[in-house]
Design a protein around this motif. Structure first.
Motif, mmCIF file in Angstrom:
data_model
loop_
_atom_site.group_PDB
_atom_site.id
_atom_site.type_symbol
_atom_site.label_atom_id
_atom_site.label_comp_id
_atom_site.label_asym_id
_atom_site.label_seq_id
_atom_site.Cartn_x
_atom_site.Cartn_y
_atom_site.Cartn_z
ATOM 1 N N UNK A 1 32.525 41.725 36.955
ATOM 2 C CA UNK A 1 33.261 41.597 35.703
ATOM 3 C C UNK A 1 34.217 40.419 35.799
ATOM 4 N N UNK A 2 34.387 39.723 34.701
ATOM 5 C CA UNK A 2 35.281 38.569 34.675
ATOM 6 C C UNK A 2 36.610 38.962 34.030
ATOM 7 N N UNK A 3 37.682 38.290 34.398
ATOM 8 C CA UNK A 3 38.986 38.554 33.810
ATOM 9 C C UNK A 3 40.094 38.067 34.717
ATOM 10 N N UNK A 4 41.280 37.946 34.138
ATOM 11 C CA UNK A 4 42.405 37.424 34.905
ATOM 12 C C UNK A 4 42.797 38.345 36.058
ATOM 13 N N UNK A 5 42.384 39.622 35.980
ATOM 14 C CA UNK A 5 42.678 40.561 37.071
ATOM 15 C C UNK A 5 41.837 40.283 38.312
ATOM 16 N N UNK A 6 40.792 39.498 38.164
ATOM 17 C CA UNK A 6 39.860 39.243 39.265
ATOM 18 C C UNK A 6 39.712 37.741 39.509
ATOM 19 N N UNK A 7 40.775 37.051 39.883
ATOM 20 C CA UNK A 7 40.658 35.590 39.992
ATOM 21 C C UNK A 7 39.868 35.098 41.205
ATOM 22 N N UNK A 8 39.901 35.833 42.296
ATOM 23 C CA UNK A 8 39.278 35.359 43.542
ATOM 24 C C UNK A 8 38.494 36.477 44.205
ATOM 25 N N UNK A 9 37.209 36.525 43.902
ATOM 26 C CA UNK A 9 36.352 37.522 44.534
ATOM 27 C C UNK A 9 34.903 37.094 44.395
ATOM 28 N N UNK A 10 34.036 37.760 45.169
ATOM 29 C CA UNK A 10 32.603 37.574 45.008
ATOM 30 C C UNK A 10 31.890 38.817 45.503
#
Length: 136
Positions: free
Chosen positions: A113-122
């Motif tokens: 999921x995309x969003x400002x809560x998830x800036x750096x992940x994979x």
């Protein structure tokens, strides 16, 4: 009171502990640790950080490679996160029985999921279909 998580158990097909060791120890850099004597050949354990802390346990079982359940591994810096993403993706491209089924490509948007809560992940899926998340 709960003070942390001692381990998370992931499942792999019977007879693939050598693949688990290749992926979790060599690709991810986790430290293999001995399992109880009566369970040798049926389990693999990996320390996350120093012994006595958190662990990943691998046992035989089945997976749904479309499941969204997953552990999330935390890395210290964006550089470490990007290096891990590259290592996992390169193993995916290289192939082989222990290669991840799927891996987010470096330089591309992550598959979650995309969003400002998830800036750096994979995300990636190990050779058995376990979904794995990596973040800061």
């Amino acid at each position: 009171m709960i003070t942390g998580i001692a381990h998370v158990n992931l499942t792999v097909p019977p007879g693939t502990l050598d693949h688990a060791n290749e992926f979790y120890a060599e690709t991810l850099g986790l430290n293999p640790t001995p399992v109880p004597e009566l369970q040798r050949g049926r389990l693999a354990w990996f320390n996350i950080g120093p012994p006595g802390g958190q662990q990943i346990h691998v046992s035989f079982g089945t997976n749904d490679p479309t499941s969204t359940r997953h552990p999330c591994f935390k890395l210290s810096t964006i550089e470490e996160l990007e290096a891990m993403k590259t290592r996992i993706y390169e193993h995916h491209v290289r192939g082989g029985p222990a290669a991840p089924m799927a891996a987010d490509k470096p330089g591309r948007m992550n598959s979650g999921q995309q969003g400002k809560e998830y800036p750096n992940r994979f995300f990636a899926r190990d050779f058995a279909g376990n979904r794995l998340e990596f973040t800061l």
